[in-house]
Write a protein that holds these residues in place. Structure first.
Motif, PDB file in Angstrom:
ATOM      1  N   GLN A  60       0.812  -1.218   0.000  1.00 32.84           N
ATOM      2  CA  GLN A  60       0.000   0.000   0.000  1.00 32.84           C
ATOM      3  C   GLN A  60       0.842   1.261   0.000  1.00 32.84           C
ATOM      4  OE1 GLN A  60      -2.920  -0.338   3.054  1.00 32.84           O
ATOM      5  NE2 GLN A  60      -4.047  -1.810   1.838  1.00 32.84           N
ATOM      6  N   ALA A  61       2.059   1.161   0.511  1.00 33.06           N
ATOM      7  CA  ALA A  61       2.928   2.340   0.495  1.00 33.06           C
ATOM      8  C   ALA A  61       4.366   1.876   0.460  1.00 33.06           C
ATOM      9  CB  ALA A  61       2.681   3.214   1.722  1.00 33.06           C
ATOM     10  N   LEU A  62       5.191   2.711  -0.111  1.00 30.71           N
ATOM     11  CA  LEU A  62       6.609   2.391  -0.204  1.00 30.71           C
ATOM     12  C   LEU A  62       7.377   3.519   0.482  1.00 30.71           C
ATOM     13  CD1 LEU A  62       8.682   0.480  -1.564  1.00 30.71           C
ATOM     14  CD2 LEU A  62       8.685   2.034  -3.483  1.00 30.71           C
ATOM     15  N   HIS A  63       8.212   3.154   1.442  1.00 30.52           N
ATOM     16  CA  HIS A  63       8.994   4.168   2.159  1.00 30.52           C
ATOM     17  C   HIS A  63      10.464   3.977   1.819  1.00 30.52           C
ATOM     18  CE1 HIS A  63       5.736   4.810   5.259  1.00 30.52           C
ATOM     19  NE2 HIS A  63       5.397   3.652   4.714  1.00 30.52           N
ATOM     20  N   LEU A  64      11.154   5.063   1.708  1.00 28.66           N
ATOM     21  CA  LEU A  64      12.608   4.989   1.557  1.00 28.66           C
ATOM     22  C   LEU A  64      13.219   5.810   2.679  1.00 28.66           C
ATOM     23  CD1 LEU A  64      15.247   4.380   0.103  1.00 28.66           C
ATOM     24  CD2 LEU A  64      14.831   6.334  -1.345  1.00 28.66           C
ATOM     25  N   THR A  65      14.086   5.176   3.468  1.00 31.35           N
ATOM     26  CA  THR A  65      14.722   5.877   4.576  1.00 31.35           C
ATOM     27  C   THR A  65      16.225   5.690   4.473  1.00 31.35           C
ATOM     28  OG1 THR A  65      12.868   5.148   5.887  1.00 31.35           O
ATOM     29  CG2 THR A  65      14.658   6.174   7.070  1.00 31.35           C
ATOM     30  N   CYS A  66      16.954   6.736   4.679  1.00 33.25           N
ATOM     31  CA  CYS A  66      18.400   6.624   4.796  1.00 33.25           C
ATOM     32  C   CYS A  66      18.760   7.194   6.149  1.00 33.25           C
ATOM     33  CB  CYS A  66      19.108   7.406   3.715  1.00 33.25           C
ATOM     34  SG  CYS A  66      18.754   6.756   2.120  1.00 33.25           S
ATOM     35  N   GLY A  67      19.193   6.325   7.039  1.00 33.95           N
ATOM     36  CA  GLY A  67      19.383   6.733   8.419  1.00 33.95           C
ATOM     37  C   GLY A  67      20.492   7.730   8.583  1.00 33.95           C
ATOM     38  N   GLN A  68      21.651   7.388   8.084  1.00 30.49           N
ATOM     39  CA  GLN A  68      22.804   8.228   8.357  1.00 30.49           C
ATOM     40  C   GLN A  68      23.340   8.782   7.059  1.00 30.49           C
ATOM     41  OE1 GLN A  68      25.838   6.186  10.442  1.00 30.49           O
ATOM     42  NE2 GLN A  68      26.195   7.903  11.792  1.00 30.49           N
ATOM     43  N   LEU A  69      23.278  10.065   6.925  1.00 32.83           N
ATOM     44  CA  LEU A  69      23.869  10.672   5.748  1.00 32.83           C
ATOM     45  C   LEU A  69      25.224  11.225   6.155  1.00 32.83           C
ATOM     46  CD1 LEU A  69      20.794  12.512   4.286  1.00 32.83           C
ATOM     47  CD2 LEU A  69      21.646  10.250   3.796  1.00 32.83           C
ATOM     48  N   LEU A  70      26.224  10.881   5.405  1.00 38.45           N
ATOM     49  CA  LEU A  70      27.572  11.288   5.771  1.00 38.45           C
ATOM     50  C   LEU A  70      28.078  12.308   4.772  1.00 38.45           C
ATOM     51  CD1 LEU A  70      28.800   7.687   6.428  1.00 38.45           C
ATOM     52  CD2 LEU A  70      28.074   9.362   8.093  1.00 38.45           C
ATOM     53  N   PRO A  71      28.884  13.235   5.247  1.00 36.94           N
ATOM     54  CA  PRO A  71      29.410  14.235   4.307  1.00 36.94           C
ATOM     55  C   PRO A  71      30.348  13.576   3.293  1.00 36.94           C
ATOM     56  CG  PRO A  71      30.384  14.488   6.477  1.00 36.94           C
ATOM     57  CD  PRO A  71      29.308  13.479   6.618  1.00 36.94           C
ATOM     58  N   LEU A  72      30.252  14.076   2.104  1.00 37.61           N
ATOM     59  CA  LEU A  72      31.008  13.512   0.992  1.00 37.61           C
ATOM     60  C   LEU A  72      32.413  14.099   1.013  1.00 37.61           C
ATOM     61  CD1 LEU A  72      29.972  11.692  -1.257  1.00 37.61           C
ATOM     62  CD2 LEU A  72      29.553  13.726  -2.583  1.00 37.61           C
ATOM     63  N   ALA A  73      33.401  13.230   1.155  1.00 36.70           N
ATOM     64  CA  ALA A  73      34.766  13.743   1.063  1.00 36.70           C
ATOM     65  C   ALA A  73      35.061  14.029  -0.404  1.00 36.70           C
ATOM     66  CB  ALA A  73      35.745  12.726   1.618  1.00 36.70           C
ATOM     67  N   GLU A  74      36.007  14.904  -0.630  1.00 36.71           N
ATOM     68  CA  GLU A  74      36.249  15.348  -1.995  1.00 36.71           C
ATOM     69  C   GLU A  74      36.654  14.210  -2.916  1.00 36.71           C
ATOM     70  OE1 GLU A  74      39.048  18.536  -2.914  1.00 36.71           O
ATOM     71  OE2 GLU A  74      37.890  19.676  -1.453  1.00 36.71           O
ATOM     72  N   ASP A  75      37.464  13.299  -2.384  1.00 38.25           N
ATOM     73  CA  ASP A  75      37.998  12.259  -3.254  1.00 38.25           C
ATOM     74  C   ASP A  75      37.189  10.969  -3.181  1.00 38.25           C
ATOM     75  OD1 ASP A  75      38.601  11.951  -0.676  1.00 38.25           O
ATOM     76  OD2 ASP A  75      40.578  11.088  -0.970  1.00 38.25           O
TER      77      ASP A  75
END
Lengths: 235, 503
Positions: free
Chosen positions: B339-354
Motif C-alpha cells: 500500500q505504500a513504499l517508504h525509503l529511509t536513509c538513516g545516516q547521511l555522511l558528508p562527501l569527502a572530496e575524493d
C-alpha cells in the motif's frame, strides 16, 4: 564476355581488402598455425610449474577464457596447481572468487602460499540460477582476476558454459571450472581442458583440449617435497 | 530581500495520488475531511465538484466519484520533503502548513524561499524560476508562485493571476515601485486575514488594496484592529516580516502511497525509481552520501517488510542505486499487496572530496569496479552467501582462521599494525568443517581405502586449563588413490579423525 571481365576486375580490386580480411582471421587466438608457432604471443599467466608452462600454448594459464579441470577426487594437488597463479593475481590487486568450494579454504595454508586473503571472496549462492548469475557477473566485472567454480548438482547446459566463456573474455579474467571426469566425453567451449589424476605419488595431467595448441600430452608433476617426505616410523 | 512564495493548492490530493502512474487521471477523485470536500482532481472539478461541498452533494453530482480521506500526516511529510527540496536552492526556507478549514476554504500550504542570495548561482531569475517549475512538475505537484519583497507580499501576489502571468516572462526582479503597484492593484479579498475582516472591508466599499492604503493608518487601526495594521506594514515592507527558518534533518525519508495497492514487485520499480531520484537530488545538493537504503514495503493492516540495500562506496548515480534495489526486489515474491513504499536513509555522511567514484581520470578503477561487483552480489545473493577468510591467532587448527565479513575486501589496503603470520608448517588447503572420523583396525587406518601415515606426529595440545582439553597428534597421510590427508589422533580418546585435505 564483358561480364566475366568485370568479375575478374572486381576480383583484383577486392584483392587488397581480402588480404586484410584474411590477416584479421589469422590473427584470431583460436586459429592455430604451425608456421608461426615461434612467434605466437605468450600472454598466459605463468602457472608456476615450468613443465606445464611449456605444454600450454600461451605459456601459462589462458587469460580471458575458461579452463576446465576434470577431477574426481580431492587431495591430489588440484588446488596447489592453481595456487601460484592465484597468489600472483591477488598480489596484483585483483579479486579471486571461489564459487561453491567443496570445503573451507584454510586461511593459514593460503596465506603461506602468498595469497592475499583480503582479495579472496567466497560465494555460496543458493540454487543453480543464482550461481550462474553470480559467476557471470563476477567474470564480466573486469576486476575479478580468477574465478574458481565447483560444479554442484546437475551439469550446466552447454549454453551456460558458453556464456561463462564469453563473460570471461569480456572481463579479461581466468575461469577455472572443476568438473567430474565423467564430463570428459561431452563437448565444452572451454579454451583448455585438463584431466587431473593421481598415479599414487604424483599428479598426472592430461591435456584433453587446447585452443591454438596441440593436445593429448601427459605430464607428471611431483607433489611438494615437504608433504610427501616419509619419516621413519616411530614404532 | 526577494521572497518567493510557492503555494500548493492541491496538496491534499497530490499527497495521496502522486505515486500513481498518470494513466489514472480520467476518474473523478476527491479528498474529503469532516464530511466536506477539501480537494478534487480536474475531472471532478469539471463535473462541478469543488471545495466546501458536502460529501452527499458531491456524490449526487458524480455517481462514480472516488473519495479519499484526507491524510494530514502525509501532507505534512510531503511539505517537509518540499522544504528539503527548496533547501537545495537557497538556505533560507520556511514551510507553512495549510490553515484550518473555514467556511469551505482554507489557506493552502506554502513554502517561502529567499532568492536574492542564489540568483547568481542559478544564472538569473528566469532560469531559476523555470528550474523550480520543471522540478515541481517532475514531482507532479501543482504550484502557484509569487514574488515579493516580504513573505506576506509574496504570499498575496502568488494569488494574483496577473502577477503570475508576469512572473512567467519575468527576466529580473521588479523594482520597489512595481511591487507597490502590484499590491495596490490586488483585490482586497486576497489579503491574508479572516473572513470577518474581509466582509467588513467589502462592506466599507474597499475592493482593492489601493483604496485601503489611501486611508490613514490610524483610522484603519481603529476600525480593523492593531494586528491588521501590522499586517499592512509587513505587506508594504515598512516592518520586518519574520518567518521561521527551516533546517533540514540529518536523514532522508520519503514515501509513496498507492491508493490502489500493488501486488507485483515489478510494479514497485517505477515508484522506487522516483524515490531514488529524489534521494539522489537531495544528496547531490547537500553533498552527502548514504551508506544504506532502507526500503519499507507497507502492507497496511498486515504489517510491513523491510529491505535494505547496502552501498559500499559513496554513490550518487540513481541508475546504479535503482539497479541494486531491483536486484533486491527480485529476490522475493510479494505475498501481499503493497500500500505504500517508504525509503529511509538513516545516516547521511558528508562527501569527502575524493570519495566519489566519478572521478575525472578514473584512477582507481579496479577498486571501483570491485566495489560495484560486491554491491551487486550482496544485493542479489544476500549477506549470508558471501564471505572472506582471515587469519586468527590460535594453536588449534580449526581456530586459526575465521570467516571474515566482506568489508575486509572494501578496505582495499593492508591494515597497518599487527600482522598475523601463518604457521610455518605444511597446512592443508582445504579444511573440513567438522573432523571426519577414521576407522582404525589392526593398527591400520581406513578412509576410502587404507591410508598410510607419511609424516608426524606434530603434537598440538591446548586448552588443558579448560574443560575440554585438545590434545592431538597430527600426521600427513596418503590415501590409496594418492590423495594427501591431514589426520590426527585424539590423545584423550585415541580416536582418529580426518581434518584437512592437501588439495
Amino acid at each position: 564476355m564483358s561480364n566475366a571481365e568485370n568479375v575478374i576486375e572486381n576480383k583484383q580490386l577486392d584483392h587488397g581488402s581480402r588480404r586484410q580480411r584474411l590477416n584479421r582471421l589469422l590473427a584470431r587466438a583460436d586459429i592455430w598455425q604451425a608456421a608461426n608457432e615461434q612467434q605466437r604471443s605468450r600472454n598466459g599467466i605463468a602457472t608456476g610449474y615450468p613443465g606445464l608452462d611449456a605444454l600450454l600454448a600461451g605459456h601459462g594459464w589462458p587469460r580471458s577464457a575458461t579452463t576446465e579441470l576434470l577431477v574426481d577426487q580431492s587431495g591430489i594437488g588440484e588446488l596447489s596447481l592453481l595456487l601460484p597463479a592465484l597468489a600472483e593475481m591477488t598480489q596484483r590487486e585483483q579479486m579471486v572468487v571461489l564459487v561453491n568450494p567443496p570445503f573451507i579454504p584454510y586461511a593459514p595454508a593460503l596465506a603461506a602460499a602468498g595469497v592475499r586473503l583480503e582479495k579472496l571472496l567466497i560465494l555460496h549462492p543458493r540454487g543453480q540460477r543464482d550461481q550462474l548469475w553470480a559467476m557471470e557477473q563476477a567474470l564480466q566485472s573486469g576486476c575479478c582476476g580468477a574465478l574458481l567454480s565447483w560444479q554442484s548438482g546437475p551439469p550446466p547446459a552447454d549454453k551456460d558454459l558458453r556464456r561463462l566463456q564469453i563473460a570471461a573474455r569480456e572481463g579479461n579474467g581466468m575461469h577455472f571450472h572443476f568438473r567430474p571426469s565423467s564430463c570428459a566425453a561431452s563437448p565444452s567451449p572451454a579454451a583448455l581442458r585438463l584431466q587431473l589424476k593421481s598415479n599414487g605419488e604424483q599428479l598426472a595431467l592430461q591435456l584433453l583440449k587446447q585452443l591454438g595448441g596441440p593436445s593429448g600430452q601427459r605430464l607428471h608433476l611431483a607433489r611438494n617435497a615437504d608433504l610427501v617426505r616419509r619419516d621413519q616410523p616411530l614404532h | 530581500m526577494l521572497w518567493l512564495c510557492i503555494q500548493f493548492p492541491s496538496l491534499p490530493l497530490q499527497a495521496l495520488t502522486r505515486a500513481q502512474p498518470r494513466a489514472d487521471d480520467d476518474r473523478p477523485l476527491a479528498v474529503a475531511e469532516q464530511q466536506s470536500i477539501v480537494d478534487a482532481n480536474p475531472v471532478a472539478t469539471q463535473r462541478g465538484i469543488e471545495c466546501g461541498l458536502t460529501i452527499a452533494t458531491a456524490c449526487a453530482l458524480s455517481a462514480d466519484l472516488e473519495l479519499l480521506p484526507r491524510d494530514n500526516e502525509r501532507e505534512a511529510q510531503l511539505l517537509e520533503e518540499l522544504a528539503q527540496w527548496g533547501y537545495s536552492f537557497t538556505p533560507v526556507v520556511s514551510p507553512q502548513a495549510a490553515g484550518p478549514m473555514d467556511k469551505g476554504e482554507s489557506r493552502p500550504a506554502c513554502l517561502y524561499l529567499e532568492l536574492s542570495g542564489c540568483l547568481r548561482a542559478s544564472g538569473g531569475l528566469q532560469p531559476l524560476l523555470q528550474q523550480l517549475q520543471r522540478e515541481l512538475k517532475q514531482m507532479r505537484i501543482s504550484a502557484l508562485m509569487g514574488l515579493g519583497h516580504s513573505p506576506s507580499a509574496a504570499h498575496m501576489l502568488s494569488q494574483l493571476p496577473e502577477h503570475r502571468q508576469w512572473l512567467r516572462e519575468a527576466k529580473s526582479p521588479p523594482s520597489a515601485q512595481q511591487w507597490r503597484q502590484w499590491i495596490s492593484f490586488s483585490p482586497s479579498k486576497l489579503l491574508d486575514c479572516d473572513h470577518k475582516t474581509i466582509a467588513k472591508l467589502y462592506a466599507c466599499g474597499i475592493k482593492r488594496v489601493s483604496q485601503l492604503l489611501a486611508i490613514p493608518l490610524s483610522e484603519v487601526g481603529s476600525r480593523f484592529g492593531r494586528d491588521f495594521v501590522n499586517y499592512l506594514a509587513r505587506l508594504n515592507g515598512t516592518r520586518h516580516d519574520p518567518v521561521p527558518s527551516y533546517q533540514p534533518p540529518p536523514q532522508f525519508h520519503s514515501e509513496l502511497f498507492f491508493p490502489s495497492p500493488l501486488d507485483n514487485s515489478e510494479q514497485l520499480l517505477f515508484p522506487a525509481g522516483r524515490l531514488v531520484r529524489e534521494l539522489c537530488q537531495q544528496l547531490q545538493r547537500r553533498q552527502l552520501y548514504a551508506q544504506q537504503l532502507r526500503w519499507k514495503l507497507d502492507f497496511g493492516q498486515r504489517g510491513c517488510k523491510v529491505v535494505s540495500v547496502e552501498i559500499s562506496r559513496p554513490q550518487l548515480d540513481p541508475q546504479r542505486l535503482i539497479a541494486l534495489t531491483k536486484l533486491q526486489l527480485e529476490r522475493f515474491q510479494l505475498e501481499q499487496e503493497v500500500q505504500a513504499l517508504h525509503l529511509t536513509c538513516g545516516q547521511l555522511l558528508p562527501l569527502a572530496e575524493d570519495a566519489l567514484d566519478e572521478d575525472l581520470f578514473g584512477g582507481n578503477s579496479h577498486l571501483k569496479c570491485s566495489h560495484q561487483l560486491l554491491d551487486k552480489l550482496k544485493a542479489r545473493l544476500g549477506h549470508e552467501a558471501m564471505s572472506g577468510v582471515t587469519l586468527r591467532e590460535s594453536h588449534l587448527p580449526e581456530q586459526a582462521w575465521q570467516s571474515a565479513d566482506t568489508l575486509v575486501l572494501h578496505s582495499g589496503r593492508r591494515q597497518s599494525g599487527h600482522q598475523l603470520k601463518p604457521v610455518n608448517a605444511p597446512r592443508p588447503s582445504w579444511l573440513l568443517s567438522r573432523p571426519d572420523p577414521i576407522k582404525a583396525r589392526d593398527n591400520k587406518l581406513f578412509y576410502r581405502g587404507e591410508i598410510q601415515l607419511l609424516q608426524g606426529p606434530e603434537r598440538i595440545d591446548g586448552y588443558w586449563w579448560q574443560h575440554h582439553r585438545h590434545a592431538r597428534d597430527y600426521y600427513i597421510a596418503r590415501g590409496e588413490e594418492g590423495s594427501l590427508y591431514w589426520v590426527y589422533q585424539d590423545l584423550t580418546s585415541d580416536e582418529w579423525y580426518l581434518q584437512g585435505i592437501y588439495a
